[in-house]
Design an enzyme around this catalytic site. Structure first.
Site, PDB file in Angstrom:
ATOM      1  N   ILE A   1      65.761 -17.144  86.242  1.00 46.62           N
ATOM      2  CA  ILE A   1      66.989 -16.860  85.478  1.00 46.62           C
ATOM      3  C   ILE A   1      67.138 -17.821  84.296  1.00 46.62           C
ATOM      4  O   ILE A   1      67.346 -17.375  83.164  1.00 46.62           O
ATOM      5  CB  ILE A   1      68.254 -16.957  86.377  1.00 46.62           C
ATOM      6  CG1 ILE A   1      68.070 -16.179  87.679  1.00 46.62           C
ATOM      7  CG2 ILE A   1      69.493 -16.494  85.613  1.00 46.62           C
ATOM      8  CD1 ILE A   1      67.964 -14.681  87.562  1.00 46.62           C
TER       9      ILE A   1
ATOM     10  N   ASP B   1      71.691 -20.665  91.344  1.00 51.36           N
ATOM     11  CA  ASP B   1      72.653 -21.760  91.541  1.00 51.36           C
ATOM     12  C   ASP B   1      72.442 -22.515  92.858  1.00 51.36           C
ATOM     13  O   ASP B   1      73.134 -23.504  93.118  1.00 51.36           O
ATOM     14  CB  ASP B   1      74.094 -21.231  91.460  1.00 51.36           C
ATOM     15  CG  ASP B   1      74.518 -20.948  90.028  1.00 51.36           C
ATOM     16  OD1 ASP B   1      73.762 -21.292  89.095  1.00 51.36           O
ATOM     17  OD2 ASP B   1      75.605 -20.366  89.840  1.00 51.36           O
TER      18      ASP B   1
ATOM     19  N   ARG C   1      82.867 -30.246  88.061  1.00 53.71           N
ATOM     20  CA  ARG C   1      83.096 -28.918  87.470  1.00 53.71           C
ATOM     21  C   ARG C   1      83.013 -27.810  88.518  1.00 53.71           C
ATOM     22  O   ARG C   1      83.598 -26.740  88.330  1.00 53.71           O
ATOM     23  CB  ARG C   1      82.070 -28.638  86.364  1.00 53.71           C
ATOM     24  CG  ARG C   1      82.284 -29.448  85.103  1.00 53.71           C
ATOM     25  CD  ARG C   1      81.292 -29.041  84.043  1.00 53.71           C
ATOM     26  NE  ARG C   1      81.310 -27.593  83.850  1.00 53.71           N
ATOM     27  CZ  ARG C   1      80.431 -26.918  83.119  1.00 53.71           C
ATOM     28  NH1 ARG C   1      79.465 -27.566  82.498  1.00 53.71           N
ATOM     29  NH2 ARG C   1      80.518 -25.608  82.999  1.00 53.71           N
TER      30      ARG C   1
ATOM     31  N   CYS D   1      72.787 -24.900  76.775  1.00 55.90           N
ATOM     32  CA  CYS D   1      73.304 -25.916  77.669  1.00 55.90           C
ATOM     33  C   CYS D   1      72.101 -26.476  78.390  1.00 55.90           C
ATOM     34  O   CYS D   1      70.967 -26.132  78.082  1.00 55.90           O
ATOM     35  CB  CYS D   1      74.339 -25.351  78.636  1.00 55.90           C
ATOM     36  SG  CYS D   1      73.621 -24.399  79.955  1.00 55.90           S
TER      37      CYS D   1
ATOM     38  N   LYS E   1      84.180 -20.649  92.224  1.00 59.88           N
ATOM     39  CA  LYS E   1      84.330 -20.968  90.794  1.00 59.88           C
ATOM     40  C   LYS E   1      84.038 -19.739  89.938  1.00 59.88           C
ATOM     41  O   LYS E   1      84.811 -19.399  89.032  1.00 59.88           O
ATOM     42  CB  LYS E   1      83.360 -22.101  90.425  1.00 59.88           C
ATOM     43  CG  LYS E   1      83.200 -22.321  88.930  1.00 59.88           C
ATOM     44  CD  LYS E   1      82.284 -23.491  88.621  1.00 59.88           C
ATOM     45  CE  LYS E   1      80.840 -23.151  88.397  1.00 59.88           C
ATOM     46  NZ  LYS E   1      80.523 -22.383  87.183  1.00 59.88           N
ATOM     47  N   ASN E   2      82.914 -19.079  90.224  1.00 56.80           N
ATOM     48  CA  ASN E   2      82.469 -18.005  89.343  1.00 56.80           C
ATOM     49  C   ASN E   2      83.276 -16.717  89.495  1.00 56.80           C
ATOM     50  O   ASN E   2      83.094 -15.774  88.716  1.00 56.80           O
ATOM     51  CB  ASN E   2      80.971 -17.725  89.546  1.00 56.80           C
ATOM     52  CG  ASN E   2      80.126 -18.861  89.007  1.00 56.80           C
ATOM     53  OD1 ASN E   2      80.644 -19.791  88.380  1.00 56.80           O
ATOM     54  ND2 ASN E   2      78.832 -18.806  89.263  1.00 56.80           N
TER      55      ASN E   2
ATOM     56  N   ARG F   1      72.006 -20.024  76.064  1.00 56.94           N
ATOM     57  CA  ARG F   1      73.005 -19.165  76.733  1.00 56.94           C
ATOM     58  C   ARG F   1      73.513 -18.130  75.717  1.00 56.94           C
ATOM     59  O   ARG F   1      74.651 -18.194  75.256  1.00 56.94           O
ATOM     60  CB  ARG F   1      74.171 -19.993  77.275  1.00 56.94           C
ATOM     61  CG  ARG F   1      73.795 -21.089  78.249  1.00 56.94           C
ATOM     62  CD  ARG F   1      73.260 -20.577  79.573  1.00 56.94           C
ATOM     63  NE  ARG F   1      74.258 -19.985  80.433  1.00 56.94           N
ATOM     64  CZ  ARG F   1      74.917 -20.650  81.381  1.00 56.94           C
ATOM     65  NH1 ARG F   1      74.702 -21.938  81.573  1.00 56.94           N
ATOM     66  NH2 ARG F   1      75.793 -20.039  82.155  1.00 56.94           N
ATOM     67  N   PRO F   2      72.674 -17.158  75.346  1.00 56.80           N
ATOM     68  CA  PRO F   2      73.112 -16.170  74.360  1.00 56.80           C
ATOM     69  C   PRO F   2      74.197 -15.240  74.925  1.00 56.80           C
ATOM     70  O   PRO F   2      74.341 -15.123  76.147  1.00 56.80           O
ATOM     71  CB  PRO F   2      71.837 -15.369  74.065  1.00 56.80           C
ATOM     72  CG  PRO F   2      70.971 -15.550  75.265  1.00 56.80           C
ATOM     73  CD  PRO F   2      71.327 -16.879  75.862  1.00 56.80           C
TER      74      PRO F   2
ATOM     75  N   ASP G   1      74.475 -12.048  73.333  1.00 56.60           N
ATOM     76  CA  ASP G   1      74.156 -10.809  72.619  1.00 56.60           C
ATOM     77  C   ASP G   1      74.497  -9.574  73.450  1.00 56.60           C
ATOM     78  O   ASP G   1      74.961  -8.561  72.910  1.00 56.60           O
ATOM     79  CB  ASP G   1      72.668 -10.796  72.210  1.00 56.60           C
ATOM     80  CG  ASP G   1      71.739 -11.039  73.395  1.00 56.60           C
ATOM     81  OD1 ASP G   1      72.051 -11.916  74.224  1.00 56.60           O
ATOM     82  OD2 ASP G   1      70.708 -10.353  73.498  1.00 56.60           O
ATOM     83  N   LEU G   2      74.298  -9.636  74.777  1.00 54.24           N
ATOM     84  CA  LEU G   2      74.557  -8.453  75.610  1.00 54.24           C
ATOM     85  C   LEU G   2      76.059  -8.180  75.704  1.00 54.24           C
ATOM     86  O   LEU G   2      76.485  -7.018  75.740  1.00 54.24           O
ATOM     87  CB  LEU G   2      73.970  -8.640  77.013  1.00 54.24           C
ATOM     88  CG  LEU G   2      72.471  -8.948  77.071  1.00 54.24           C
ATOM     89  CD1 LEU G   2      72.025  -9.232  78.499  1.00 54.24           C
ATOM     90  CD2 LEU G   2      71.664  -7.773  76.504  1.00 54.24           C
TER      91      LEU G   2
HETATM   92  C1  UD1 Z   1      76.590 -16.768  85.602  1.00 59.66           C
HETATM   93  C2  UD1 Z   1      77.140 -17.898  86.426  1.00 59.66           C
HETATM   94  C3  UD1 Z   1      76.086 -18.966  86.660  1.00 59.66           C
HETATM   95  C4  UD1 Z   1      74.868 -18.328  87.281  1.00 59.66           C
HETATM   96  C5  UD1 Z   1      74.386 -17.130  86.458  1.00 59.66           C
HETATM   97  C6  UD1 Z   1      73.251 -16.376  87.112  1.00 59.66           C
HETATM   98  C7  UD1 Z   1      79.487 -17.958  85.901  1.00 59.66           C
HETATM   99  C8  UD1 Z   1      80.607 -18.690  85.272  1.00 59.66           C
HETATM  100  N1  UD1 Z   1      78.288 -18.484  85.752  1.00 59.66           N
HETATM  101  O1  UD1 Z   1      76.221 -17.303  84.340  1.00 59.66           O
HETATM  102  O2  UD1 Z   1      76.625 -19.955  87.532  1.00 59.66           O
HETATM  103  O3  UD1 Z   1      73.823 -19.272  87.356  1.00 59.66           O
HETATM  104  O4  UD1 Z   1      75.477 -16.208  86.269  1.00 59.66           O
HETATM  105  O5  UD1 Z   1      73.601 -15.967  88.370  1.00 59.66           O
HETATM  106  O6  UD1 Z   1      79.675 -16.966  86.567  1.00 59.66           O
HETATM  107  N2  UD1 Z   1      71.468 -13.544  78.847  1.00 59.66           N
HETATM  108  C9  UD1 Z   1      71.074 -13.006  77.638  1.00 59.66           C
HETATM  109  N3  UD1 Z   1      72.043 -12.439  76.852  1.00 59.66           N
HETATM  110  C10 UD1 Z   1      73.352 -12.374  77.227  1.00 59.66           C
HETATM  111  C11 UD1 Z   1      73.734 -12.912  78.461  1.00 59.66           C
HETATM  112  C12 UD1 Z   1      72.768 -13.496  79.254  1.00 59.66           C
HETATM  113  O7  UD1 Z   1      69.905 -13.049  77.273  1.00 59.66           O
HETATM  114  O8  UD1 Z   1      74.175 -11.847  76.450  1.00 59.66           O
HETATM  115  C13 UD1 Z   1      70.443 -14.182  79.719  1.00 59.66           C
HETATM  116  C14 UD1 Z   1      70.766 -15.664  79.999  1.00 59.66           C
HETATM  117  O9  UD1 Z   1      70.241 -16.508  79.012  1.00 59.66           O
HETATM  118  C15 UD1 Z   1      70.078 -15.867  81.338  1.00 59.66           C
HETATM  119  C16 UD1 Z   1      70.203 -14.492  82.018  1.00 59.66           C
HETATM  120  O10 UD1 Z   1      70.472 -13.540  80.976  1.00 59.66           O
HETATM  121  O11 UD1 Z   1      68.717 -16.155  81.162  1.00 59.66           O
HETATM  122  C17 UD1 Z   1      71.297 -14.401  83.055  1.00 59.66           C
HETATM  123  O12 UD1 Z   1      72.515 -14.842  82.471  1.00 59.66           O
HETATM  124  P1  UD1 Z   1      73.905 -14.362  83.062  1.00 59.66           P
HETATM  125  O13 UD1 Z   1      73.649 -13.563  84.319  1.00 59.66           O
HETATM  126  O14 UD1 Z   1      74.694 -13.733  81.993  1.00 59.66           O
HETATM  127  O15 UD1 Z   1      74.551 -15.735  83.497  1.00 59.66           O
HETATM  128  P2  UD1 Z   1      75.977 -16.304  83.121  1.00 59.66           P
HETATM  129  O16 UD1 Z   1      77.015 -15.243  83.170  1.00 59.66           O
HETATM  130  O17 UD1 Z   1      75.875 -17.143  81.904  1.00 59.66           O
END
Ligand code: UD1
Length: 425
Positions: free
Chosen positions: A328, A306, A398, A117, A22-23, A122-123, A125-126
């Site tokens: 995470i 996950d 999903r 969620c 999926k990812n 789920r920010p 910002d990065l």
């Molecule tokens: C992806 C996966 C999800 C998995 C996660 C961690 C997909 C579709 N989803 O989610 O299944 O559980 O990786 O392996 O691939 N964060 C920030 N700012 C940002 C982005 C992220 O603070 O701009 C934080 C998030 O809140 C979280 C952490 O960084 O605490 C990791 O998030 P991230 O690795 O980005 O996960 P996703 O891409 O959302």
């Protein structure tokens, strides 16, 4: 509303092939926006998140067709809009993957901002800071992230302050068509990012360091169509392997990548289970006492968040007390009270789960709060005495293709029923 009804107590036995990840599929479908020419994807998982991403692409003008269950054809030559439809985007966080390709290709993207969620905030910002460094202007308005660039994006040096799968994917996709060289540092190294990068290279992108935390991208003016087979889903694979151990069964996953589940396999061995690894297959034989574990989730190659709920289901029947530290997602604990309904002795506090092993679980009605919690509850139901009825199946759908058919093929007694929930007296 659909529910899964499980009669517990049957060991999982047999062999099934892994589905596509999926990812990996979600960002790769989004990345096809970058292609001038046809994209053909093989081993696309037949799950509702893929249907949502397909609908988002259709809504912005991409021609999307399926041939059979697992083959997808995409043609992005006639994009109509750079605004992704809010009602679809809000169905899943991964929708934000379309922002990078739209920005790189059309100089603009309007995508609604993911909120929280059930896993926590789920920010993005990065992602946005990365786009800004590549030369985009960020105008967030009315719940939308609106990003735009005057001309081509410009190569930049981006060091992520925190490892993020989503930000790595989005900035990688955007940088493929930027002018000059982009360095991405402190990147997530999840195999699905490697699969996305391999696909981008097939489309003509120039990317060095694939699979490492440092990606060097030499921007190109155009990307072309490509054919790609989606990497095996390590989370799905891991879920079935844990099921083999938990039910005292004997499960083999074929057509998978054993090294992608190495952290899980280490824990299963440590828990006393028999693990055999071959060329693109893994076999787990349960039936031995399950030893307690201390586990922490971490970015790849660490133990994946996950697989957290599924592993906790296993630890419910371990000898002694186990702990799991969730590093995470701050909110990934809603499943805990559902396991308690099945007779588990499990508590969560401050990202820390403590599981006191019990001798047995007993069937009960439970509600799946998210995709992987759903996977974990189904596993617990397979070993619980009597009948477990699982609602919240829309989450399971999903991320798990043909879950009940695949479990039935392994000997589980599981069926999907439709209709309203019975009234509680
Ligand atoms: C992806 C996966 C999800 C998995 C996660 C961690 C997909 C579709 N989803 O989610 O299944 O559980 O990786 O392996 O691939 N964060 C920030 N700012 C940002 C982005 C992220 O603070 O701009 C934080 C998030 O809140 C979280 C952490 O960084 O605490 C990791 O998030 P991230 O690795 O980005 O996960 P996703 O891409 O959302």
């Amino acid at each position: 509303m659909a529910r899964l009804v499980v009669q517990g107590g049957k060991p999982l036995q047999g062999s099934i092939p892994a589905c596509g990840a999926k990812n990996a599929a979600l960002p790769i479908i989004a990345a096809s926006i970058l292609a001038r020419g046809e994209v053909v994807l093989e081993r696309v998982p037949d799950i509702s998140d893929v249907w949502v991403m397909s609908d988002i692409l259709r809504a912005i003008g991409v021609k999307v067709e399926f041939e059979g269950k697992a083959r997808m054809l995409l043609d992005s030559s006639k994009i109509l809009t750079t605004t992704a439809p809010d009602e679809l985007v809000r169905k899943m966080n991964a929708s934000f993957d379309v922002a990078g390709p739209l920005l790189a290709c059309y100089g603009e993207a309007r995508v609604s901002l993911p909120g929280g969620c059930r896993l926590g905030p789920r920010p993005v910002d990065l992602h946005l800071e990365g786009f800004r460094k590549l030369g985009a202007e960020i105008l967030s308005e009315g719940g939308f992230a609106h990003v735009r660039a005057a001309g081509r994006l410009q190569g930049a040096h981006i060091r992520f302050p925190k490892v993020s799968v989503g930000a790595t994917k989005n900035c990688l996709m955007a940088a493929t068509m930027a002018e000059g060289v982009t360095m991405l540092e402190n990147c997530a190294r999840e195999p699905e990012i490697g699969d996305l990068a391999d696909f981008l290279v097939k489309m003509g992108a120039s990317i060095e360091g694939i699979g490492t935390s440092r990606l060097r991208i030499h921007g190109v003016e155009r990307l072309h169509g490509a054919t790609h087979t989606i990497v095996a889903d390590r989370i799905e694979t891991g879920t079935y392997l844990i099921g083999g151990a938990l039910t005292g069964g004997d499960v083999t996953l074929t057509e998978c990548e054993p090294e992608h589940v190495a952290a899980l396999l280490d824990h299963l061995r440590e828990a006393g289970q028999e693990v055999t690894v071959g060329d693109r297959w893994v076999r787990v034989r349960g039936g031995r006492p399950i030893r307690a574990l201390d586990v922490s989730t971490a970015p790849y190659p660490g133990f994946p968040t996950d697989l957290h709920p599924q592993l906790v289901s296993l630890l419910c029947l371990a000898e002694g007390t186990s702990t799991l530290q969730e590093n995470i997602f701050s909110g990934r604990f809603m499943y805990v009270m559902e396991l308690v309904r099945l007779g588990a002795k499990v508590k969560a506090e401050d990202r820390h789960v403590v599981v006191k092993g019990v001798n047995k679980l007993s069937g009960a009605p439970v509600d799946a709060p998210d995709i992987r919690a759903g996977g974990g509850l189904v596993l617990a139901a397979l070993v619980a005495e009597g009948e477990t009825v699982i609602s919240g199946v829309e989450f399971v759908d999903r991320g798990y293709q043909d879950l009940e058919q695949r479990l039935s093929a392994l000997g589980a007694e599981i069926e999907r029923v439709q209709g309203p929930l019975p009234q509680v007296a």
